[in-house]
Design a protein around this motif. Structure first.
Motif: not given
Length: 74
Positions: A14-21, A27-37
């Motif tokens: 459970g802790l592992f999946w919480v950490a992955v999510i 990563a999405k919020r900081t722009g490290r994953w997804g389309p580059r702005r």
């Protein structure tokens, strides 16, 4: 049959999946994953680049380069 550590393994999973999510959300919020702005280039950026290349090749003098750049930027 499963040993003394059986109740601990589901908690670790459970802790592992919480950490992955959490990592994915971070990563999405900081722009490290997804389309580059990228910042939008100015409308005259390509013209300025062409002038800079021509100046570097020696096709125009210092005065001519500065005059044309000032016209583009004004």
């Amino acid at each position: 049959m499963y040993g003394h550590f059986f109740p601990i393994f589901p908690a670790f999973w459970g802790l592992f999946w919480v950490a992955v999510i959490g990592l994915v959300i971070w990563a999405k919020r900081t722009g490290r994953w997804g389309p580059r702005r990228t910042a939008a280039a100015s409308p005259t950026a390509s013209a300025e680049q062409i002038l800079a290349e021509r100046y570097a090749r020696g096709e125009m003098s210092d005065d001519e380069y500065m005059e044309r750049m000032s016209v583009l930027r004004s």
